[in-house]
Design a protein around this motif. Structure first.
Motif, PDB file in Angstrom:
ATOM      1  N   GLY A 155       0.840  -1.217   0.000  1.00  0.00           N
ATOM      2  CA  GLY A 155       0.000   0.000   0.000  1.00  0.00           C
ATOM      3  C   GLY A 155       0.860   1.246   0.000  1.00  0.00           C
ATOM      4  N   THR A 212       1.271   3.576  -2.133  1.00  0.00           N
ATOM      5  CA  THR A 212       0.752   4.807  -2.741  1.00  0.00           C
ATOM      6  C   THR A 212      -0.283   5.509  -1.868  1.00  0.00           C
ATOM      7  OG1 THR A 212      -0.813   3.380  -3.894  1.00  0.00           O
ATOM      8  CG2 THR A 212       1.141   4.062  -5.132  1.00  0.00           C
ATOM      9  N   GLY A 213      -0.625   4.916  -0.732  1.00  0.00           N
ATOM     10  CA  GLY A 213      -1.638   5.518   0.145  1.00  0.00           C
ATOM     11  C   GLY A 213      -1.028   6.508   1.123  1.00  0.00           C
ATOM     12  N   SER A 214      -1.880   7.003   1.998  1.00  0.00           N
ATOM     13  CA  SER A 214      -1.459   8.014   2.963  1.00  0.00           C
ATOM     14  C   SER A 214      -0.341   7.482   3.888  1.00  0.00           C
ATOM     15  CB  SER A 214      -2.706   8.427   3.763  1.00  0.00           C
ATOM     16  OG  SER A 214      -2.376   9.115   4.906  1.00  0.00           O
ATOM     17  N   ILE A 215      -0.534   6.293   4.455  1.00  0.00           N
ATOM     18  CA  ILE A 215       0.496   5.713   5.335  1.00  0.00           C
ATOM     19  C   ILE A 215       1.724   5.312   4.513  1.00  0.00           C
ATOM     20  CG2 ILE A 215       1.052   3.695   6.797  1.00  0.00           C
ATOM     21  CD1 ILE A 215      -0.719   5.611   8.282  1.00  0.00           C
ATOM     22  N   ASN A 275      -2.903  -0.575  -5.541  1.00  0.00           N
ATOM     23  CA  ASN A 275      -4.081  -1.178  -6.163  1.00  0.00           C
ATOM     24  C   ASN A 275      -4.139  -0.780  -7.633  1.00  0.00           C
ATOM     25  OD1 ASN A 275      -6.512  -2.536  -6.437  1.00  0.00           O
ATOM     26  ND2 ASN A 275      -7.691  -0.671  -6.027  1.00  0.00           N
ATOM     27  N   SER A 276      -4.324   0.526  -7.918  1.00  0.00           N
ATOM     28  CA  SER A 276      -4.480   0.955  -9.315  1.00  0.00           C
ATOM     29  C   SER A 276      -3.726   2.238  -9.642  1.00  0.00           C
ATOM     30  CB  SER A 276      -5.965   1.152  -9.602  1.00  0.00           C
ATOM     31  OG  SER A 276      -6.470   2.143  -8.729  1.00  0.00           O
ATOM     32  N   ASN A 277      -3.066   2.817  -8.662  1.00  0.00           N
ATOM     33  CA  ASN A 277      -2.402   4.111  -8.866  1.00  0.00           C
ATOM     34  C   ASN A 277      -1.058   3.928  -9.577  1.00  0.00           C
ATOM     35  OD1 ASN A 277      -1.108   6.564  -8.665  1.00  0.00           O
ATOM     36  ND2 ASN A 277      -1.814   6.977  -6.585  1.00  0.00           N
ATOM     37  N   ALA A 331      -8.766  -6.396   1.952  1.00  0.00           N
ATOM     38  CA  ALA A 331      -7.816  -6.801   0.912  1.00  0.00           C
ATOM     39  C   ALA A 331      -6.393  -6.907   1.472  1.00  0.00           C
ATOM     40  CB  ALA A 331      -7.836  -5.806  -0.249  1.00  0.00           C
ATOM     41  N   ALA A 354      -0.533  -1.097  10.090  1.00  0.00           N
ATOM     42  CA  ALA A 354      -1.507  -0.002   9.947  1.00  0.00           C
ATOM     43  C   ALA A 354      -2.869  -0.588   9.605  1.00  0.00           C
ATOM     44  CB  ALA A 354      -1.060   0.970   8.865  1.00  0.00           C
ATOM     45  N   LYS A 360      -5.669  -2.188  10.194  1.00  0.00           N
ATOM     46  CA  LYS A 360      -6.366  -2.732  11.373  1.00  0.00           C
ATOM     47  C   LYS A 360      -7.348  -3.822  10.980  1.00  0.00           C
ATOM     48  CE  LYS A 360      -7.578   1.495  11.631  1.00  0.00           C
ATOM     49  NZ  LYS A 360      -7.769   2.770  12.236  1.00  0.00           N
ATOM     50  N   GLU A 361      -7.751  -3.830   9.683  1.00  0.00           N
ATOM     51  CA  GLU A 361      -8.737  -4.825   9.235  1.00  0.00           C
ATOM     52  C   GLU A 361      -8.227  -6.253   9.418  1.00  0.00           C
ATOM     53  OE1 GLU A 361      -7.743  -2.151   7.561  1.00  0.00           O
ATOM     54  OE2 GLU A 361      -9.476  -1.008   6.857  1.00  0.00           O
ATOM     55  N   ASP A 381      -1.251   2.316  14.053  1.00  0.00           N
ATOM     56  CA  ASP A 381      -2.385   3.151  14.465  1.00  0.00           C
ATOM     57  C   ASP A 381      -1.905   3.945  15.680  1.00  0.00           C
ATOM     58  OD1 ASP A 381      -4.957   3.757  13.777  1.00  0.00           O
ATOM     59  OD2 ASP A 381      -5.704   1.720  14.060  1.00  0.00           O
ATOM     60  N   MET A 421      -5.765  11.727   6.128  1.00  0.00           N
ATOM     61  CA  MET A 421      -5.772  10.263   5.957  1.00  0.00           C
ATOM     62  C   MET A 421      -6.461   9.891   4.651  1.00  0.00           C
ATOM     63  SD  MET A 421      -7.035   9.266   9.821  1.00  0.00           S
ATOM     64  CE  MET A 421      -8.594  10.133   9.748  1.00  0.00           C
ATOM     65  N   GLY A 422      -6.440   8.592   4.316  1.00  0.00           N
ATOM     66  CA  GLY A 422      -7.148   8.093   3.143  1.00  0.00           C
ATOM     67  C   GLY A 422      -8.660   8.249   3.321  1.00  0.00           C
ATOM     68  N   MET A 455       1.161  11.237  11.586  1.00  0.00           N
ATOM     69  CA  MET A 455       1.352   9.785  11.545  1.00  0.00           C
ATOM     70  C   MET A 455       2.816   9.377  11.393  1.00  0.00           C
ATOM     71  SD  MET A 455      -1.301   8.192  12.296  1.00  0.00           S
ATOM     72  CE  MET A 455      -0.744   6.544  11.935  1.00  0.00           C
TER      73      MET A 455
HETATM   74  P1  NDP Z   1      -5.253   4.985   1.537  1.00  0.00           P
HETATM   75  O1  NDP Z   1      -6.597   4.826   0.934  1.00  0.00           O
HETATM   76  O2  NDP Z   1      -4.630   6.322   1.532  1.00  0.00           O
HETATM   77  O3  NDP Z   1      -4.215   3.954   0.837  1.00  0.00           O
HETATM   78  C1  NDP Z   1      -4.528   2.609   0.717  1.00  0.00           C
HETATM   79  C2  NDP Z   1      -3.426   1.854   0.011  1.00  0.00           C
HETATM   80  O4  NDP Z   1      -3.902   0.515  -0.230  1.00  0.00           O
HETATM   81  C3  NDP Z   1      -3.068   2.400  -1.368  1.00  0.00           C
HETATM   82  O5  NDP Z   1      -1.732   2.124  -1.668  1.00  0.00           O
HETATM   83  C4  NDP Z   1      -3.990   1.624  -2.292  1.00  0.00           C
HETATM   84  O6  NDP Z   1      -3.545   1.589  -3.642  1.00  0.00           O
HETATM   85  C5  NDP Z   1      -3.904   0.248  -1.648  1.00  0.00           C
HETATM   86  N1  NDP Z   1      -5.059  -0.586  -1.943  1.00  0.00           N
HETATM   87  C6  NDP Z   1      -6.374  -0.210  -1.913  1.00  0.00           C
HETATM   88  N2  NDP Z   1      -7.154  -1.247  -2.239  1.00  0.00           N
HETATM   89  C7  NDP Z   1      -6.334  -2.294  -2.485  1.00  0.00           C
HETATM   90  C8  NDP Z   1      -6.555  -3.630  -2.912  1.00  0.00           C
HETATM   91  N3  NDP Z   1      -7.791  -4.111  -3.140  1.00  0.00           N
HETATM   92  N4  NDP Z   1      -5.481  -4.438  -3.066  1.00  0.00           N
HETATM   93  C9  NDP Z   1      -4.230  -3.980  -2.857  1.00  0.00           C
HETATM   94  N5  NDP Z   1      -3.960  -2.714  -2.474  1.00  0.00           N
HETATM   95  C10 NDP Z   1      -5.006  -1.878  -2.279  1.00  0.00           C
HETATM   96  O7  NDP Z   1      -5.370   4.396   3.005  1.00  0.00           O
HETATM   97  P2  NDP Z   1      -4.587   4.872   4.321  1.00  0.00           P
HETATM   98  O8  NDP Z   1      -3.123   4.961   4.050  1.00  0.00           O
HETATM   99  O9  NDP Z   1      -5.288   6.025   4.920  1.00  0.00           O
HETATM  100  O10 NDP Z   1      -4.870   3.635   5.296  1.00  0.00           O
HETATM  101  C11 NDP Z   1      -4.220   2.396   5.137  1.00  0.00           C
HETATM  102  C12 NDP Z   1      -4.510   1.536   6.353  1.00  0.00           C
HETATM  103  O11 NDP Z   1      -3.922   2.160   7.482  1.00  0.00           O
HETATM  104  C13 NDP Z   1      -6.006   1.397   6.682  1.00  0.00           C
HETATM  105  O12 NDP Z   1      -6.244   0.122   7.197  1.00  0.00           O
HETATM  106  C14 NDP Z   1      -6.237   2.441   7.757  1.00  0.00           C
HETATM  107  O13 NDP Z   1      -7.308   2.115   8.621  1.00  0.00           O
HETATM  108  C15 NDP Z   1      -4.907   2.402   8.492  1.00  0.00           C
HETATM  109  N6  NDP Z   1      -4.567   3.635   9.171  1.00  0.00           N
HETATM  110  C16 NDP Z   1      -4.423   4.793   8.458  1.00  0.00           C
HETATM  111  C17 NDP Z   1      -4.107   5.981   9.100  1.00  0.00           C
HETATM  112  C18 NDP Z   1      -3.879   7.255   8.336  1.00  0.00           C
HETATM  113  O14 NDP Z   1      -3.493   8.262   8.941  1.00  0.00           O
HETATM  114  N7  NDP Z   1      -4.060   7.294   7.030  1.00  0.00           N
HETATM  115  C19 NDP Z   1      -3.991   6.030  10.573  1.00  0.00           C
HETATM  116  C20 NDP Z   1      -4.085   4.740  11.210  1.00  0.00           C
HETATM  117  C21 NDP Z   1      -4.388   3.598  10.533  1.00  0.00           C
HETATM  118  P3  NDP Z   1      -4.021   2.743  -4.699  1.00  0.00           P
HETATM  119  O15 NDP Z   1      -3.351   4.006  -4.253  1.00  0.00           O
HETATM  120  O16 NDP Z   1      -3.538   2.243  -5.986  1.00  0.00           O
HETATM  121  O17 NDP Z   1      -5.519   2.821  -4.578  1.00  0.00           O
END
Ligand code: NDP
Length: 390
Positions: A9, A11-14, A38-40, A104, A122, A124-125, A149, A203-204, A265
């Protein structure tokens, strides 16, 4: 010694915050082994050029050709599809950041756990959907879970782990999200833009909406239950809008230990990345005189019933938390897509739980991944039907 790391993950916020710390620490400190998204495609390509991982994986098969085309001639192995994300998690590293959003994240994080390495958790699921199964695997493979978290990271930092009987309770703090002062009448008309506009944390999308309903805090309750092996009555929640105290542990002698910091974070991420050492993080220094007031309130379960559902699901056990998460993922996606209203998120969750819990007995927690995935799938279908019926 250089630490080999993988980010699930990225490319996401964490994921991006983790790479920010890795970038600042320099190539001597960390070597990036694998990255997944995922798709980014755009961000994954940019990260590949900058961090030179050996392997990258994209879950969304429809974007695979685009990724390969953008990286032709670049020395990196590319995997496409959900199984490629699991493959990335299996490549040997010292530390894996589990930062995929949603259920996922469970199969790849379990694959990382099976390496018996340090895991920055991160996602938690993993614990919400399959707490017993996940913790069993952690123990079996000797993995070290480092909670990311901020609440669980705070508890981890102040918990005297060798004296479990000295702990009276955990107090998880909740910012309250953007709506904690709104009336039930006001909540009827809040928009998705309002919900995504968190007053303190950036956050995401899904966790931002979950923070607005307080379901995120409900998930954190379940996360704490499995992570620290504590019963429901030993975990309390308190609203603390400034998000400076990240959580507390109360001991039997009346001492209450809290971990504090600015709401960024990168603090818990840096802690997990470097544990048991500490590394510098580019965060604003905490200035308590400037913050001036730290306030605390009881959560209101009438306006934020998600907390009630989460506690009941945790106490019920079995597949209940798994169904809760699936229903929430579907409902939040529908809310973001503007097919349902804010208060209907809760309606979808409670109706899905009601329907699915009559189908799946709660006499034991699931211990087989395929069962967790099958129930998740069925709960998603049920939640979809509930939404269609609204
Ligand atoms: P984001 O939505 O910002 O990022 C999610 C990441 O997961 C991206 O890299 C995304 O890829 C990837 N992803 C999404 N769907 C899939 C899939 N089906 N298969 C594979 N990869 C996938 O989420 P956050 O960073 O905000 O959160 C991530 C986790 O951390 C969550 O469980 C959240 O509860 C936990 N968390 C987050 C905090 C925060 O401050 N953001 C704080 C504490 C916990 P793509 O970019 O391509 O979509």
């Amino acid at each position: 010694m250089t630490k080999k790391i993988t980010i699930l993950g990225s490319t996401g916020s964490i994921g991006q915050s983790t790479l920010d710390l890795v970038r600042r620490a320099g190539a001597d400190a960390f070597e990036v082994i694998a990255l997944t998204a995922n798709s980014n495609v755009d961000d994954l390509v940019t990260q590949t050029h900058e961090f030179r991982p050996r392997f990258i994986a994209l879950a969304d098969v429809t974007r695979g050709d685009a990724l390969r085309a953008r990286l032709s001639g670049v020395d990196v192995q590319i995997g496409i599809g959900p199984e490629a994300v699991v493959e990335a998690a299996r490549i040997r590293s010292d530390f894996t950041m589990a930062a995929i959003v949603g259920a996922a994240g469970l199969p790849p994080t379990l694959a990382a756990v099976e390496q018996g390495i340090h895991i920055g958790l991160a996602n938690k699921e993993c614990l919400v959907c399959a707490g017993e199964l996940f913790m069993h695997s952690v123990r079996r493979h000797g993995a070290m879970l480092l909670p990311v978290d901020s609440e669980h990271n705070a508890i981890f930092q102040v918990l005297e782990r060798n004296k479990p009987k000295a702990v009276k309770r955990f107090i998880l703090t909740a910012s309250g999200g953007p709506f904690w002062q709104k009336s039930l009448a006001d909540l009827r008309s809040v928009s998705c833009t309002d919900a995504l506009n968190h007053p303190v944390w950036s956050m995401g999308a899904r966790i931002s909406v979950d923070s607005a309903t307080l379901m995120n805090k409900g998930f954190e309750l379940i996360e704490a239950h499995y992570l620290f092996d504590r019963a429901s009555e030993e975990i309390d929640i308190i609203v603390h809008p400034q998000s400076i105290v990240h959580s507390m542990v109360e001991y039997i002698d009346g001492s209450v230990l809290a971990q504090m910091g600015t709401p960024d974070m990168r603090i818990p991420i840096a802690y997990a990345l470097c544990w048991p050492e500490r590394m510098e993080a580019p965060v604003q220094q905490l200035n308590l005189a400037e913050v001036s007031q730290l306030t605390f309130f009881e959560p209101d379960l009438a306006r934020f019933p998600a907390l009630k559902h989460a506690r009941t699901a945790m106490e019920t056990g079995g597949f209940a938390p798994n169904i809760l998460n699936a229903a929430d993922e579907v409902a939040v996606t529908a809310f973001i897509g503007e097919s349902i209203k804010f208060l209907q998120i809760e309606e979808v969750i409670s109706r899905t739980l009601e329907i699915c819990m009559s189908q799946f007995p709660a006499d034991h927690d699931p211990m087989v991944l395929a069962d967790v995935i099958a129930v998740d799938e069925q709960a998603r279908q049920t939640a979809g039907k509930v939404i269609a019926s609204l």
